[in-house]
Enzyme design. Structure first.
Site, PDB file in Angstrom:
ATOM      1  N   LYS A 180       0.851  -1.190   0.000  1.00 41.57           N
ATOM      2  CA  LYS A 180       0.000   0.000   0.000  1.00 41.57           C
ATOM      3  C   LYS A 180       0.887   1.241   0.000  1.00 41.57           C
ATOM      4  O   LYS A 180       1.487   1.613   1.016  1.00 41.57           O
ATOM      5  CB  LYS A 180      -0.901   0.032   1.243  1.00 41.57           C
ATOM      6  CG  LYS A 180      -2.023   1.054   1.055  1.00 41.57           C
ATOM      7  CD  LYS A 180      -2.391   1.822   2.305  1.00 41.57           C
ATOM      8  CE  LYS A 180      -1.544   3.021   2.561  1.00 41.57           C
ATOM      9  NZ  LYS A 180      -1.634   4.111   1.588  1.00 41.57           N
ATOM     10  N   SER A 234       5.199   8.612   9.393  1.00 43.79           N
ATOM     11  CA  SER A 234       5.201   9.463  10.584  1.00 43.79           C
ATOM     12  C   SER A 234       5.229   8.633  11.866  1.00 43.79           C
ATOM     13  O   SER A 234       4.812   7.471  11.881  1.00 43.79           O
ATOM     14  CB  SER A 234       3.962  10.352  10.576  1.00 43.79           C
ATOM     15  OG  SER A 234       2.808   9.552  10.693  1.00 43.79           O
ATOM     16  N   ASN A 235       5.668   9.264  12.949  1.00 44.15           N
ATOM     17  CA  ASN A 235       5.733   8.567  14.232  1.00 44.15           C
ATOM     18  C   ASN A 235       4.367   8.171  14.760  1.00 44.15           C
ATOM     19  O   ASN A 235       4.190   7.087  15.312  1.00 44.15           O
ATOM     20  CB  ASN A 235       6.442   9.445  15.269  1.00 44.15           C
ATOM     21  CG  ASN A 235       7.930   9.330  15.101  1.00 44.15           C
ATOM     22  OD1 ASN A 235       8.443   9.682  14.046  1.00 44.15           O
ATOM     23  ND2 ASN A 235       8.610   8.811  16.089  1.00 44.15           N
ATOM     24  N   VAL A 237       1.569   7.448  13.162  1.00 44.46           N
ATOM     25  CA  VAL A 237       1.010   6.277  12.464  1.00 44.46           C
ATOM     26  C   VAL A 237       1.842   5.031  12.795  1.00 44.46           C
ATOM     27  O   VAL A 237       1.290   3.960  13.069  1.00 44.46           O
ATOM     28  CB  VAL A 237       0.946   6.527  10.937  1.00 44.46           C
ATOM     29  CG1 VAL A 237       0.571   5.262  10.197  1.00 44.46           C
ATOM     30  CG2 VAL A 237      -0.055   7.634  10.627  1.00 44.46           C
ATOM     31  N   GLU A 255      10.110   2.637  10.349  1.00 43.20           N
ATOM     32  CA  GLU A 255      11.142   3.638  10.073  1.00 43.20           C
ATOM     33  C   GLU A 255      10.435   4.987  10.088  1.00 43.20           C
ATOM     34  O   GLU A 255       9.539   5.208   9.271  1.00 43.20           O
ATOM     35  CB  GLU A 255      11.768   3.348   8.704  1.00 43.20           C
ATOM     36  CG  GLU A 255      13.144   3.916   8.569  1.00 43.20           C
ATOM     37  CD  GLU A 255      14.012   3.517   9.738  1.00 43.20           C
ATOM     38  OE1 GLU A 255      14.396   4.436  10.485  1.00 43.20           O
ATOM     39  OE2 GLU A 255      14.269   2.316   9.935  1.00 43.20           O
ATOM     40  N   CYS A 289      13.793  11.705   5.874  1.00 44.86           N
ATOM     41  CA  CYS A 289      13.876  11.450   7.316  1.00 44.86           C
ATOM     42  C   CYS A 289      15.300  11.652   7.802  1.00 44.86           C
ATOM     43  O   CYS A 289      15.524  11.834   8.988  1.00 44.86           O
ATOM     44  CB  CYS A 289      13.359  10.064   7.661  1.00 44.86           C
ATOM     45  SG  CYS A 289      14.184   8.777   6.760  1.00 44.86           S
ATOM     46  N   GLU A 390       9.878  17.153  14.118  1.00 41.75           N
ATOM     47  CA  GLU A 390      10.266  16.983  12.716  1.00 41.75           C
ATOM     48  C   GLU A 390       9.419  17.909  11.847  1.00 41.75           C
ATOM     49  O   GLU A 390       8.192  17.903  11.935  1.00 41.75           O
ATOM     50  CB  GLU A 390      10.049  15.530  12.278  1.00 41.75           C
ATOM     51  CG  GLU A 390      10.477  15.293  10.843  1.00 41.75           C
ATOM     52  CD  GLU A 390      10.391  13.833  10.421  1.00 41.75           C
ATOM     53  OE1 GLU A 390       9.324  13.225  10.616  1.00 41.75           O
ATOM     54  OE2 GLU A 390      11.382  13.309   9.892  1.00 41.75           O
TER      55      GLU A 390
END
Ligand SMILES: NC(=O)C1=CN([C@@H]2O[C@H](COP(=O)(O)OP(=O)(O)OC[C@H]3O[C@@H](n4cnc5c(N)ncnc54)[C@H](O)[C@@H]3O)[C@@H](O)[C@H]2O)C=CC1
Ligand SMILES: O=C(O)CCC(=O)C(=O)O
Length: 488
Positions: A180, A234-235, A237, A255, A289, A390
């Site tokens: 996905k 993202s963190n 999710v 990651e 990132c 971030e």
């Protein structure tokens, strides 16, 4: 066969067939450089489509895993050749759909080719070891087996490299995949899967389901027949996915973000440090990132460093990444542009000094895209939002430090730990930095971004789930070890 129809509608790929979603809903994938440029229409799938993909992957897996590693590798070698033949066309799609400049997109597609070849070769490498047993008549060894069906959820910032560095190791070790992609770059994703299809990959080994993260991604995390999930994004999710995976005993790999520092000490080569700060912080419009976002500069060289940095930033050309000579493209989406602008506003509100940039570019040709100026702040204190969260945009925070020790302590004062860089000629300080910096990627006299496909990639602290991707490290996530004891 290709994923696109005459109307440039890109379909899901389930069990080897290009298939419209069961919802019959599509949405346009627009170019962030020019919102009138529709790159294609992509599927807004429903759970039925996901279930069909998982079922196909589950059916294909027992047959796929029985092929030898070298045989599976042949498919990857062929896919690499197809991707290489289509490099220019797919790179152009990346630039149109995501916004990074064409040379960067070409570099990324070439990286995808190289990753496929690396993992194709992996099909011939060792998957275990012989361990001396205390029983002199026995043979003790390890071997590795695939996990089953792997869910691959990817972001938009490296729409070729990230999917390939997850899919290629997943399948070389005998797993099958439900993929996905980020909806923002689903056309690019369909083109990657076209390359696998053209390479003759058996039906069901890789399945593509486009759709919303909150619908398809979320259902993947909960799906009882997806045995492992690999995620970049993202963190927030990532953490949700981890909780869902743990709740049902699935393996997961995350990651996520970074707040990557560069430290420039007084003995640094200033020109190289300035170039590395610009390239690490602003290439791809800061949407990596591994991007540099905090710049710690020793006070003795702070002013000359700042002067050179600002002068170089003034020279950067911003525009549509398809045009020759453009150095920086737009943010990848309206949402990303708004996030970046809101962080800039926060920086000003909280008292940082804006040295350059800070505005949306919207005059002339910029008016139809998501452009923002490269932005530099100074007088940034470590507790300000722009020093902690971030941003994922072309925003640098300059922070003056007196000593190396102060810089190191501040660099480590973050919940993230992906990449970190230092510029110095002092070997002792380099060695201390290697030991004490809390980051998975440690870069000496080089920018914070940029990874090599044959080396482990991943972060410490909240940047990852503590596993590593790429290189031989990938085998740890995509396989399970069996310890075997044989006695005659
Ligand atoms: N580590 C990295 O390389 C990346 C970090 N980010 C960070 O995330 C921020 C937001 O970007 P987004 O695109 O919104 O990231 P995101 O984390 O929402 O999206 C990444 C992937 O996760 C999927 N997803 C979204 N919600 C989901 C859910 N509930 N369950 C399962 N999958 C889900 C998305 O569809 C996409 O495929 C950025 O500003 C940046 O800070 C974003 C992209 C890449
Ligand atoms: O720095 C790079 O080349 C890779 C960065 C990356 O993986 C990311 O931004 O997700």
């Amino acid at each position: 066969m290709t994923a696109g129809t005459a109307r440039q509608t890109y379909l899901n790929y389930i069990n080897g067939q290009w298939t419209p979603s069961s919802t019959s809903q599509t949405e346009p994938s627009i170019s962030p450089a020019n919102t009138y440029d529709i790159v294609g229409y992509v599927q807004q799938s429903g759970i039925e489509d996901l279930n069909a993909a998982v079922e196909a992957a589950g059916r294909a897996q027992p047959v796929w895993r029985k092929l030898s590693g070298p045989k599976r590798g042949e498919y990857l070698f062929r896919a690499a050749d197809v991707l290489e033949q289509r490099l220019d066309e797919i790179a152009e799609t990346v630039t149109r759909e995501m916004g990074k400049t064409l040379p960067e997109a070409k570099g990324e597609v070439q990286r995808g080719v190289n990753i496929l070849r690396y993992y194709a070769g992996e099909g011939m490498r060792s998957i275990g070891e012989v361990i001396p047993s205390t029983d002199s008549e026995a043979l003790m060894l390890t071997t590795r087996v695939p996990l089953g069906v792997v869910g691959v959820i990817t972001p938009w910032n490296f729409p070729v490299a990230i999917p390939i560095w997850k899919i290629a190791p997943a399948i070389i070790y005998g797993n099958t995949v439900v993929f996905k992609p980020a909806q923002e770059t689903a056309v690019t994703a369909a083109k990657i899967v076209e390359c696998l299809d053209e390479a003759g990959l058996p039906a069901g080994v890789v399945n593509l389901v486009m759709g919303k993260g909150s619908v398809i991604g979320n259902a993947m995390a909960e799906h009882p027949y997806i045995h492992a999930i690999t995620f970049t994004g993202s963190n927030d999710v990532g953490k949700m996915i981890a909780q869902k995976a743990v709740a049902r005993g699935a393996k997961y790999q995350l990651e996520m973000g970074g707040k990557n520092p560069i430290i420039v000490l007084e003995d640094a080569d200033l020109d190289r440090a300035v170039e590395a700060t610009i390239s690490g912080g602003l290439r791809s419009t800061g949407q990596k990132c591994t991007a540099t976002s905090r710049v710690f500069v020793q006070s003795a060289i702070y002013e000359p460093f700042k002067r050179r940095l600002l002068a170089r930033i003034k020279e950067l050309t911003i525009g549509n990444g398809l045009a020759d000579g453009v150095w920086m493209g737009p943010c990848a989406s309206q949402k990303q542009l708004e996030t970046v602008l809101s962080y800039i506003e926060k920086g000003i509100e909280e008292g940082a000094t804006l040295l350059c940039g800070g505005r949306r570019l919207d005059d002339g040709e910029f008016g139809t895209g998501f452009y923002v100026e490269p932005t530099v702040f100074e007088n940034v204190s470590p507790n300000m939002t722009i020093a902690r969260e971030e941003i994922f945009g072309p925003v640098l925070a300059l922070i003056k430090v007196e000593t190396f020790e102060e810089a190191l302590a501040l660099a480590n004062d973050t919940p993230f730990g992906l990449s970190a860089s230092i510029f110095t000629q002092n070997i002792g300080k380099m060695l201390t930095f290697i030991q004490d910096i809390e980051a998975g990627l440690v870069r000496i006299n080089e920018e914070s971004a940029g990874v090599e496909l044959q080396a482990p990639f991943g972060g410490m602290k909240q940047s990852s789930s503590h596993s590593r991707e790429q290189g031989r490290a990938a085998i740890e996530f995509f396989t399970a070890i069996k310890t075997v004891f044989v006695k005659g």
